[in-house]
Design a protein around this motif. Structure first.
Motif, PDB file in Angstrom:
ATOM      1  N   ALA A  83      61.538  -7.455  72.954  1.00 34.95           N
ATOM      2  CA  ALA A  83      61.017  -8.025  71.932  1.00 34.95           C
ATOM      3  C   ALA A  83      61.116  -6.777  70.733  1.00 34.95           C
ATOM      4  CB  ALA A  83      59.798  -8.278  72.666  1.00 34.95           C
ATOM      5  N   PHE A  84      61.038  -7.314  69.621  1.00 31.38           N
ATOM      6  CA  PHE A  84      60.570  -6.319  68.457  1.00 31.38           C
ATOM      7  C   PHE A  84      59.038  -6.708  67.789  1.00 31.38           C
ATOM      8  CE2 PHE A  84      59.910  -6.437  63.889  1.00 31.38           C
ATOM      9  CZ  PHE A  84      59.859  -4.810  64.191  1.00 31.38           C
ATOM     10  N   SER A  85      58.457  -6.343  67.592  1.00 30.93           N
ATOM     11  CA  SER A  85      57.149  -6.785  66.456  1.00 30.93           C
ATOM     12  C   SER A  85      56.622  -5.234  65.386  1.00 30.93           C
ATOM     13  CB  SER A  85      55.927  -6.734  68.320  1.00 30.93           C
ATOM     14  OG  SER A  85      54.992  -5.565  67.994  1.00 30.93           O
ATOM     15  N   GLY A  86      56.140  -6.452  64.818  1.00 31.60           N
ATOM     16  CA  GLY A  86      55.607  -5.554  63.603  1.00 31.60           C
ATOM     17  C   GLY A  86      55.806  -6.048  61.779  1.00 31.60           C
ATOM     18  N   VAL A  87      55.197  -5.097  61.106  1.00 35.44           N
ATOM     19  CA  VAL A  87      55.111  -5.915  59.723  1.00 35.44           C
ATOM     20  C   VAL A  87      55.703  -5.543  58.662  1.00 35.44           C
ATOM     21  CG1 VAL A  87      53.056  -4.874  58.518  1.00 35.44           C
ATOM     22  CG2 VAL A  87      52.445  -6.617  59.715  1.00 35.44           C
ATOM     23  N   ALA A  88      56.025  -5.734  57.680  1.00 36.23           N
ATOM     24  CA  ALA A  88      56.950  -4.962  56.542  1.00 36.23           C
ATOM     25  C   ALA A  88      56.521  -3.853  56.210  1.00 36.23           C
ATOM     26  CB  ALA A  88      57.301  -5.993  55.259  1.00 36.23           C
ATOM     27  N   ARG A  89      57.158  -3.224  56.625  1.00 37.80           N
ATOM     28  CA  ARG A  89      57.395  -1.372  56.388  1.00 37.80           C
ATOM     29  C   ARG A  89      56.612  -1.107  54.095  1.00 37.80           C
ATOM     30  NH1 ARG A  89      54.917   2.686  56.543  1.00 37.80           N
ATOM     31  NH2 ARG A  89      56.103   4.379  56.507  1.00 37.80           N
ATOM     32  N   GLU A  90      57.818  -2.682  53.692  1.00 38.51           N
ATOM     33  CA  GLU A  90      57.835  -1.432  52.306  1.00 38.51           C
ATOM     34  C   GLU A  90      56.041  -2.087  51.861  1.00 38.51           C
ATOM     35  OE1 GLU A  90      59.887  -4.719  52.341  1.00 38.51           O
ATOM     36  OE2 GLU A  90      60.910  -3.617  54.313  1.00 38.51           O
ATOM     37  N   GLY A  91      55.476  -0.796  52.210  1.00 33.88           N
ATOM     38  CA  GLY A  91      53.963  -0.872  51.432  1.00 33.88           C
ATOM     39  C   GLY A  91      52.949  -2.136  52.276  1.00 33.88           C
ATOM     40  N   LEU A  92      53.005  -3.124  52.847  1.00 27.51           N
ATOM     41  CA  LEU A  92      52.073  -3.940  53.528  1.00 27.51           C
ATOM     42  C   LEU A  92      51.508  -2.680  54.557  1.00 27.51           C
ATOM     43  CD1 LEU A  92      53.875  -7.074  53.932  1.00 27.51           C
ATOM     44  CD2 LEU A  92      52.006  -6.355  51.953  1.00 27.51           C
ATOM     45  N   PHE A  93      52.451  -1.958  55.539  1.00 25.41           N
ATOM     46  CA  PHE A  93      52.134  -1.450  56.573  1.00 25.41           C
ATOM     47  C   PHE A  93      51.066   0.062  55.946  1.00 25.41           C
ATOM     48  CE2 PHE A  93      52.116   2.424  58.845  1.00 25.41           C
ATOM     49  CZ  PHE A  93      52.059   1.912  60.796  1.00 25.41           C
TER      50      PHE A  93
ATOM     51  N   ASP B  31      64.934 -18.645  58.213  1.00 24.88           N
ATOM     52  CA  ASP B  31      65.798 -19.646  59.740  1.00 24.88           C
ATOM     53  C   ASP B  31      65.063 -18.431  61.096  1.00 24.88           C
ATOM     54  OD1 ASP B  31      67.033 -20.816  58.541  1.00 24.88           O
ATOM     55  OD2 ASP B  31      69.299 -18.264  58.498  1.00 24.88           O
ATOM     56  N   SER B  32      65.018 -19.222  62.279  1.00 25.65           N
ATOM     57  CA  SER B  32      64.297 -18.887  63.290  1.00 25.65           C
ATOM     58  C   SER B  32      65.517 -18.402  64.336  1.00 25.65           C
ATOM     59  CB  SER B  32      63.716 -20.506  63.886  1.00 25.65           C
ATOM     60  OG  SER B  32      64.583 -20.951  64.816  1.00 25.65           O
ATOM     61  N   TRP B  33      66.830 -18.143  63.762  1.00 18.42           N
ATOM     62  CA  TRP B  33      67.432 -17.668  64.672  1.00 18.42           C
ATOM     63  C   TRP B  33      68.488 -16.515  63.542  1.00 18.42           C
ATOM     64  CZ3 TRP B  33      68.235 -17.717  70.055  1.00 18.42           C
ATOM     65  CH2 TRP B  33      69.554 -16.979  70.385  1.00 18.42           C
ATOM     66  N   ASP B  34      68.425 -15.005  63.977  1.00 14.77           N
ATOM     67  CA  ASP B  34      68.819 -14.205  63.045  1.00 14.77           C
ATOM     68  C   ASP B  34      70.030 -13.356  64.493  1.00 14.77           C
ATOM     69  OD1 ASP B  34      70.031 -11.047  62.786  1.00 14.77           O
ATOM     70  OD2 ASP B  34      68.703 -11.459  61.081  1.00 14.77           O
TER      71      ASP B  34
ATOM     72  N   TRP C 254      70.616  -9.986  64.959  1.00  8.25           N
ATOM     73  CA  TRP C 254      69.612  -9.789  66.305  1.00  8.25           C
ATOM     74  C   TRP C 254      69.924 -10.533  66.780  1.00  8.25           C
ATOM     75  CZ3 TRP C 254      66.357  -6.371  67.898  1.00  8.25           C
ATOM     76  CH2 TRP C 254      64.820  -6.595  68.280  1.00  8.25           C
ATOM     77  N   ASP C 255      70.813 -11.503  67.131  1.00 12.33           N
ATOM     78  CA  ASP C 255      71.373 -12.179  68.472  1.00 12.33           C
ATOM     79  C   ASP C 255      69.922 -12.362  69.084  1.00 12.33           C
ATOM     80  OD1 ASP C 255      73.041 -13.749  69.743  1.00 12.33           O
ATOM     81  OD2 ASP C 255      73.319 -12.352  71.165  1.00 12.33           O
ATOM     82  N   GLY C 256      69.358 -13.172  68.474  1.00 15.65           N
ATOM     83  CA  GLY C 256      67.627 -14.218  69.530  1.00 15.65           C
ATOM     84  C   GLY C 256      67.559 -14.225  67.905  1.00 15.65           C
TER      85      GLY C 256
ATOM     86  N   ALA D 156      60.822 -10.581  67.496  1.00 17.35           N
ATOM     87  CA  ALA D 156      61.860 -11.263  67.460  1.00 17.35           C
ATOM     88  C   ALA D 156      61.704 -11.135  68.925  1.00 17.35           C
ATOM     89  CB  ALA D 156      62.827  -9.815  66.438  1.00 17.35           C
ATOM     90  N   LEU D 157      62.622 -11.633  69.407  1.00 17.73           N
ATOM     91  CA  LEU D 157      63.427 -11.947  70.935  1.00 17.73           C
ATOM     92  C   LEU D 157      64.428 -11.679  71.048  1.00 17.73           C
ATOM     93  CD1 LEU D 157      60.695 -14.327  72.499  1.00 17.73           C
ATOM     94  CD2 LEU D 157      60.568 -11.380  72.661  1.00 17.73           C
ATOM     95  N   ARG D 158      65.428 -10.884  72.113  1.00 21.74           N
ATOM     96  CA  ARG D 158      66.494 -11.177  72.772  1.00 21.74           C
ATOM     97  C   ARG D 158      66.773 -11.514  74.131  1.00 21.74           C
ATOM     98  NH1 ARG D 158      69.811  -6.596  69.140  1.00 21.74           N
ATOM     99  NH2 ARG D 158      68.744  -5.125  69.843  1.00 21.74           N
ATOM    100  N   VAL D 159      67.434 -11.594  74.703  1.00 20.86           N
ATOM    101  CA  VAL D 159      68.878 -11.120  75.938  1.00 20.86           C
ATOM    102  C   VAL D 159      69.277 -10.368  75.737  1.00 20.86           C
ATOM    103  CG1 VAL D 159      69.610 -12.191  77.982  1.00 20.86           C
ATOM    104  CG2 VAL D 159      68.174 -13.190  76.850  1.00 20.86           C
ATOM    105  N   LEU D 160      68.527  -8.824  76.698  1.00 20.26           N
ATOM    106  CA  LEU D 160      70.135  -8.106  77.166  1.00 20.26           C
ATOM    107  C   LEU D 160      71.144  -7.866  77.344  1.00 20.26           C
ATOM    108  CD1 LEU D 160      67.092  -4.697  76.405  1.00 20.26           C
ATOM    109  CD2 LEU D 160      68.632  -5.673  74.913  1.00 20.26           C
TER     110      LEU D 160
END
Length: 78
Positions: free
Chosen positions: A14-24, A49-52, A55-57, A69-73
Motif C-alpha cells: 500500500a502506498f499513501s501520500g500527497v503530491a510532492r510538488e509544493g503541496l507537501f 482512472d481507478s487502475w494504474d 503500478w498494477d493495482g 494505491a494498493l497492489r498484490v505482491l
C-alpha cells in the motif's frame, strides 16, 4: 509512505501520500490555506482512472491531493 502487509495470506503493498510538488511543503510548513487552494486548483489535472497499469493495482487520488494505491505482491519462493 509504503507499507507491506498480509491480507488473507496474500502479500499486499500500500502506498499513501500527497503530491510532492509544493503541496507537501505547504503541509510541512503549516500553510494549510495555501495547501487547500493549490490542491483545489490542481484537481482537474489529477488522474481519474481507478487502475494504474504501471503500478498494477487500484489507485485513488482524493480531491485534497492525497493518494492511496494498493497492489498484490508476487508470492515469495521458500
Amino acid at each position: 509512505m509504503v507499507h507491506v502487509f498480509r491480507l488473507n495470506r496474500t502479500r499486499v503493498e500500500a502506498f499513501s501520500g500527497v503530491a510532492r510538488e509544493g503541496l507537501f511543503d505547504h503541509l510541512a510548513n503549516q500553510r494549510l490555506t495555501r495547501y487547500r487552494d493549490e490542491a483545489h486548483a490542481r484537481r482537474a489535472s489529477w488522474p481519474t482512472d481507478s487502475w494504474d497499469d504501471d503500478w498494477d493495482g487500484p489507485v485513488s487520488v482524493h480531491q485534497d491531493g492525497s493518494v492511496l494505491a494498493l497492489r498484490v505482491l508476487p508470492a515469495k519462493d521458500h
